[in-house]
Design a protein around this motif. Sequence first.
Motif, PDB file in Angstrom:
ATOM      1  N   ASP A 121       0.808  -1.219   0.000  1.00 20.81           N
ATOM      2  CA  ASP A 121       0.000   0.000   0.000  1.00 20.81           C
ATOM      3  C   ASP A 121       0.841   1.269   0.000  1.00 20.81           C
ATOM      4  OD1 ASP A 121      -2.164  -1.669  -0.074  1.00 20.81           O
ATOM      5  OD2 ASP A 121      -2.747  -1.385   2.017  1.00 20.81           O
ATOM      6  N   PRO A 122       1.774   1.445   0.928  1.00 17.47           N
ATOM      7  CA  PRO A 122       2.562   2.678   0.892  1.00 17.47           C
ATOM      8  C   PRO A 122       3.466   2.783  -0.329  1.00 17.47           C
ATOM      9  CG  PRO A 122       3.368   1.201   2.622  1.00 17.47           C
ATOM     10  CD  PRO A 122       2.080   0.640   2.136  1.00 17.47           C
ATOM     11  N   THR A 124       2.927   1.539  -3.456  1.00 13.63           N
ATOM     12  CA  THR A 124       2.171   1.909  -4.661  1.00 13.63           C
ATOM     13  C   THR A 124       1.585   3.315  -4.552  1.00 13.63           C
ATOM     14  OG1 THR A 124       0.224   0.733  -3.797  1.00 13.63           O
ATOM     15  CG2 THR A 124       1.647  -0.465  -5.326  1.00 13.63           C
ATOM     16  N   ARG A 125       1.278   3.753  -3.322  1.00  8.23           N
ATOM     17  CA  ARG A 125       0.812   5.135  -3.158  1.00  8.23           C
ATOM     18  C   ARG A 125       1.924   6.138  -3.476  1.00  8.23           C
ATOM     19  NH1 ARG A 125      -2.127   3.303   1.554  1.00  8.23           N
ATOM     20  NH2 ARG A 125      -0.351   3.929   2.863  1.00  8.23           N
ATOM     21  N   ALA A 131      -1.382   5.127  -9.986  1.00  6.46           N
ATOM     22  CA  ALA A 131      -2.519   6.004  -9.699  1.00  6.46           C
ATOM     23  C   ALA A 131      -3.818   5.497 -10.311  1.00  6.46           C
ATOM     24  CB  ALA A 131      -2.218   7.412 -10.185  1.00  6.46           C
TER      25      ALA A 131
END
Length: 222
Positions: A121-122, A124-125, A131
């Motif tokens: 999660d972090p 790919t963010r 996006a």
Amino acid sequence: MLFPNIAAVLFDLDGTLIDSAPDLGAAADQMRVARGMPSLPLVSYRHMAGAGARGMLEIAFGIAPQDPGFDAMREEFFSNYAACMTERTYAFDGVQELIAHLEQRKLPWGVVTNKSSRFTDPLTRAMPLFANAGTIVSGDTTPHAKPHPAPLLEAARQLGVDAAQCLYVGDDERDVVAGLAAGMKTVAASYGYLGKKTEIHAWGAHAEINSPLALLQLLASA
């Protein structure tokens, strides 16, 4: 053109879309240096980067999950990796263009990785590349990780696409096994980490690519 009726493309993460080996290797190498051991070059770690903590600790210390102390060392590795995982990680050459082509053709795409959501999660963010990903399924999103088909089936469900119309691209044998079990078309990425088993012809994938952009040739009329 090999895959004429594909409605969505799914990718493994590490070794397929992004080169995370420099950060994974650095996290393990930090542990070696902290113990007074000599640093190892990235090339020593790269081929096992797809195996995450298990692979990195095997290279750095020659230990396996069943060995005493492994769990504690894995947590130390995780802590190191969480602190550095966006410092040296980048998309492979051609991935940005590949994703842009898929989005231009309005072909849904997503990620299915065995990486824990704690890291997926972090990471790919932090990377603009993801996006517009239609789905990102981590190793702990479903009760099973690859080579079980459950994560791939969950990704297809989230995209609203029949699994039989999905294409899955990965650089490990477990990716091909999972994709076939899910009823998807599969592509082996020979430019990835490959792990210990480099005989990718034996994996049973429908096709192989030696660069990300080579995938477009297989989807020419999709």
